[in-house]
Design a protein around this motif. Structure first.
Motif, PDB file in Angstrom:
ATOM      1  N   LEU A 115      57.130  37.344  42.941  1.00  0.00           N
ATOM      2  CA  LEU A 115      56.119  37.061  42.977  1.00  0.00           C
ATOM      3  C   LEU A 115      55.198  37.059  42.012  1.00  0.00           C
ATOM      4  O   LEU A 115      54.658  36.026  41.579  1.00  0.00           O
ATOM      5  N   LEU A 116      54.568  38.202  41.787  1.00  0.00           N
ATOM      6  CA  LEU A 116      54.256  39.035  41.590  1.00  0.00           C
ATOM      7  C   LEU A 116      53.996  39.502  39.464  1.00  0.00           C
ATOM      8  O   LEU A 116      54.375  40.586  40.040  1.00  0.00           O
ATOM      9  N   PRO A 117      55.436  38.712  39.137  1.00  0.00           N
ATOM     10  CA  PRO A 117      55.807  39.448  38.035  1.00  0.00           C
ATOM     11  C   PRO A 117      54.398  40.122  37.020  1.00  0.00           C
ATOM     12  O   PRO A 117      55.156  41.049  36.276  1.00  0.00           O
ATOM     13  N   GLN A 118      53.229  39.610  37.050  1.00  0.00           N
ATOM     14  CA  GLN A 118      52.696  40.598  35.513  1.00  0.00           C
ATOM     15  C   GLN A 118      51.374  41.968  36.429  1.00  0.00           C
ATOM     16  O   GLN A 118      50.777  42.797  35.724  1.00  0.00           O
ATOM     17  N   ALA A 119      52.487  41.961  37.870  1.00  0.00           N
ATOM     18  CA  ALA A 119      51.449  43.758  38.318  1.00  0.00           C
ATOM     19  C   ALA A 119      51.452  44.602  38.444  1.00  0.00           C
ATOM     20  O   ALA A 119      52.796  44.904  38.211  1.00  0.00           O
ATOM     21  N   SER A 140      50.843  46.166  51.173  1.00  0.00           N
ATOM     22  CA  SER A 140      52.009  46.499  50.461  1.00  0.00           C
ATOM     23  C   SER A 140      52.783  45.249  50.315  1.00  0.00           C
ATOM     24  O   SER A 140      52.419  44.169  50.807  1.00  0.00           O
ATOM     25  N   ALA A 141      53.838  45.418  49.289  1.00  0.00           N
ATOM     26  CA  ALA A 141      54.394  44.305  48.804  1.00  0.00           C
ATOM     27  C   ALA A 141      55.670  43.487  49.609  1.00  0.00           C
ATOM     28  O   ALA A 141      57.139  43.735  49.866  1.00  0.00           O
ATOM     29  N   ALA A 155      54.469  49.411  45.942  1.00  0.00           N
ATOM     30  CA  ALA A 155      56.436  48.905  46.962  1.00  0.00           C
ATOM     31  C   ALA A 155      57.009  50.418  47.015  1.00  0.00           C
ATOM     32  O   ALA A 155      56.612  50.604  45.746  1.00  0.00           O
ATOM     33  N   VAL A 156      57.320  50.872  47.547  1.00  0.00           N
ATOM     34  CA  VAL A 156      58.091  51.554  48.011  1.00  0.00           C
ATOM     35  C   VAL A 156      58.999  51.312  48.035  1.00  0.00           C
ATOM     36  O   VAL A 156      60.374  52.062  46.930  1.00  0.00           O
ATOM     37  N   SER A 157      59.940  50.105  49.124  1.00  0.00           N
ATOM     38  CA  SER A 157      61.133  50.342  49.112  1.00  0.00           C
ATOM     39  C   SER A 157      62.070  49.257  47.589  1.00  0.00           C
ATOM     40  O   SER A 157      61.491  48.269  47.560  1.00  0.00           O
ATOM     41  N   GLU A 158      63.536  49.522  47.241  1.00  0.00           N
ATOM     42  CA  GLU A 158      64.109  48.349  46.218  1.00  0.00           C
ATOM     43  C   GLU A 158      63.496  46.810  46.665  1.00  0.00           C
ATOM     44  O   GLU A 158      63.760  46.000  45.896  1.00  0.00           O
ATOM     45  N   ALA A 159      63.954  46.621  48.313  1.00  0.00           N
ATOM     46  CA  ALA A 159      64.053  44.719  48.429  1.00  0.00           C
ATOM     47  C   ALA A 159      61.908  44.354  47.920  1.00  0.00           C
ATOM     48  O   ALA A 159      61.447  43.620  47.239  1.00  0.00           O
ATOM     49  N   SER A 160      61.043  45.262  48.519  1.00  0.00           N
ATOM     50  CA  SER A 160      59.576  45.373  48.076  1.00  0.00           C
ATOM     51  C   SER A 160      59.217  44.914  46.719  1.00  0.00           C
ATOM     52  O   SER A 160      58.094  44.037  46.339  1.00  0.00           O
ATOM     53  N   ARG A 161      60.137  45.984  45.831  1.00  0.00           N
ATOM     54  CA  ARG A 161      59.785  46.010  44.425  1.00  0.00           C
ATOM     55  C   ARG A 161      60.414  44.880  43.812  1.00  0.00           C
ATOM     56  O   ARG A 161      59.515  44.175  43.058  1.00  0.00           O
ATOM     57  N   ALA A 164      46.667  34.783  43.544  1.00  0.00           N
ATOM     58  CA  ALA A 164      46.563  34.273  41.813  1.00  0.00           C
ATOM     59  C   ALA A 164      46.837  32.592  41.614  1.00  0.00           C
ATOM     60  O   ALA A 164      45.551  33.211  40.367  1.00  0.00           O
ATOM     61  N   ALA A 165      47.762  32.516  42.072  1.00  0.00           N
ATOM     62  CA  ALA A 165      47.747  30.829  41.844  1.00  0.00           C
ATOM     63  C   ALA A 165      46.117  30.417  42.019  1.00  0.00           C
ATOM     64  O   ALA A 165      45.689  29.570  41.171  1.00  0.00           O
ATOM     65  N   ALA A 166      45.348  31.068  42.766  1.00  0.00           N
ATOM     66  CA  ALA A 166      43.890  30.031  42.946  1.00  0.00           C
ATOM     67  C   ALA A 166      43.095  30.883  41.982  1.00  0.00           C
ATOM     68  O   ALA A 166      41.719  30.870  42.232  1.00  0.00           O
ATOM     69  N   GLY A 167      43.622  31.662  41.157  1.00  0.00           N
ATOM     70  CA  GLY A 167      42.861  32.443  40.375  1.00  0.00           C
ATOM     71  C   GLY A 167      41.955  33.816  39.822  1.00  0.00           C
ATOM     72  O   GLY A 167      41.557  34.129  39.250  1.00  0.00           O
ATOM     73  N   HIS A 168      42.429  34.603  40.889  1.00  0.00           N
ATOM     74  CA  HIS A 168      42.229  36.410  41.291  1.00  0.00           C
ATOM     75  C   HIS A 168      43.515  36.589  40.321  1.00  0.00           C
ATOM     76  O   HIS A 168      43.894  36.078  40.089  1.00  0.00           O
ATOM     77  N   ARG A 169      42.614  37.871  39.952  1.00  0.00           N
ATOM     78  CA  ARG A 169      43.593  38.531  39.012  1.00  0.00           C
ATOM     79  C   ARG A 169      44.155  40.477  40.119  1.00  0.00           C
ATOM     80  O   ARG A 169      43.134  40.750  40.100  1.00  0.00           O
ATOM     81  N   ILE A 170      45.425  40.109  39.937  1.00  0.00           N
ATOM     82  CA  ILE A 170      45.933  41.221  40.760  1.00  0.00           C
ATOM     83  C   ILE A 170      46.044  42.768  40.707  1.00  0.00           C
ATOM     84  O   ILE A 170      46.896  42.391  38.817  1.00  0.00           O
ATOM     85  N   THR A 171      45.397  43.530  40.534  1.00  0.00           N
ATOM     86  CA  THR A 171      45.161  44.487  39.968  1.00  0.00           C
ATOM     87  C   THR A 171      46.526  45.458  40.146  1.00  0.00           C
ATOM     88  O   THR A 171      46.451  46.527  39.070  1.00  0.00           O
ATOM     89  N   GLY A 172      46.920  45.204  40.926  1.00  0.00           N
ATOM     90  CA  GLY A 172      47.873  46.631  41.382  1.00  0.00           C
ATOM     91  C   GLY A 172      48.958  45.735  42.540  1.00  0.00           C
ATOM     92  O   GLY A 172      47.985  45.299  43.347  1.00  0.00           O
TER      93      GLY A 172
END
Length: 288
Positions: A48-52, A12-13, A36-42, A25-33
């Motif tokens: 850190l992963l704004p496109q995910a 999880s996040a 994240a449940v809590s507000e802090a994890s969201r 992601a910085a190494a070029g992999h695609r984050i599929t999803g």
């Protein structure tokens, strides 16, 4: 030849999952999803992963070629078993966890689904912020995997700029205990030392301890116990007695820590020939 890019899902996040996801992601992999449940994890996922996309675990598994489980040790087994029982893992999928305590045995349910289990644990403490990405450079990762899959686990670590070190399945708990003893207990004794300095009016205990503790840690990491110093290593029984007397007004936990660690230090000092058998006996008598 460039390594193939993977669709990677993060469960999880938490502080570890979000940072490792960002490194992959910085190494070029695609984050599929990312889950994240809590507000802090969201908030962490967004930073850190704004496109995910934030997704449920079953949807992450459906979309991903590699799934990274960065959940607490005590949650991992039940979570994986439940997802496996529901048929969410698929043949050929890579399933990675970051729990220091476990090797790949905890992921046996994914084996039965035809997926490949990997255990990758970074020997680092995380803040969950972008500064952790720099700290990953040359960070040691404990890697455990079947022989066929070990190069895959090692390659993932290298892509995150870490240094893979292979740990046998049977040695994972000892490995994790070593890290907890060194890092977590260092924090405890540092806090206790700072409390003692606060008590006698030192305004900035951290500044007082920083140079001494930094040098001591560096020496220990470079030379082990061969540079053991201090009153116990010198066999200074009078100083040891005075220290114990001075701790009488402090919390019992501090005095207990001092006694236990002084005893361990005395035994090491004797093993190294720094003190005589008679001096060791005297020190142990004081500590008892």
């Amino acid at each position: 030849m460039d390594a193939p890019r993977l669709g990677i899902g993060i469960i999880s996040a938490g502080k570890v999952g979000a940072v490792l996801g960002a490194a992959l992601a910085a190494a070029g992999h695609r984050i599929t999803g990312i889950h994240a449940v809590s507000e802090a994890s969201r908030d962490r996922a967004e930073a850190l992963l704004p496109q995910a996309e934030i997704l449920n675990p079953d949807e992450i598994l459906r979309r991903s070629e590699l799934v990274l489980f960065a959940v607490p040790d005590d949650v991992l087994g039940e979570l994986v078993a439940g997802l496996a029982a529901a048929g969410h893992f698929v043949t050929g999928q890579l399933v990675v966890h970051t729990a220091g305590r476990y090797g790949t045995g905890i992921l046996d349910p994914v084996r039965h689904a035809g997926a490949f289990p990997l255990a990758i644990h970074p020997a680092m403490t995380f803040t969950g912020m972008s500064l952790d990405l720099e700290r990953l450079t040359d960070c040691v990762f404990a890697v455990t995997a079947d022989d066929m899959m070990l190069p895959v686990a090692q390659a993932l670590v290298v892509e995150m700029r870490g240094e893979p070190v292979t740990i046998a399945e049977a040695d994972r708990t000892s490995y994790h205990a070593a890290l907890a003893h060194g890092a977590n207990h260092l924090n405890t004794i540092t806090a206790q030392s700072m409390d003692l300095l606060h008590r006698i009016g030192v305004a900035d205990p951290g500044a007082t301890l920083r140079a001494l503790m930094s040098a001591s840690l560096d020496n220990a990491l470079r030379s082990g116990a061969s540079l053991l110093t201090g009153p116990v290593a010198r066999g200074d029984a009078g100083t040891l007695s005075a220290h114990l007397e001075s701790l009488e007004d402090d919390p019992q936990e501090t005095a207990d820590s001092y006694r236990v660690l002084s005893r361990a230090t005395a035994l090491r000092a004797r093993t190294q020939g720094l003190i005589s058998a008679g001096t060791l006996e005297e020190l142990l008598s004081i500590l008892e």
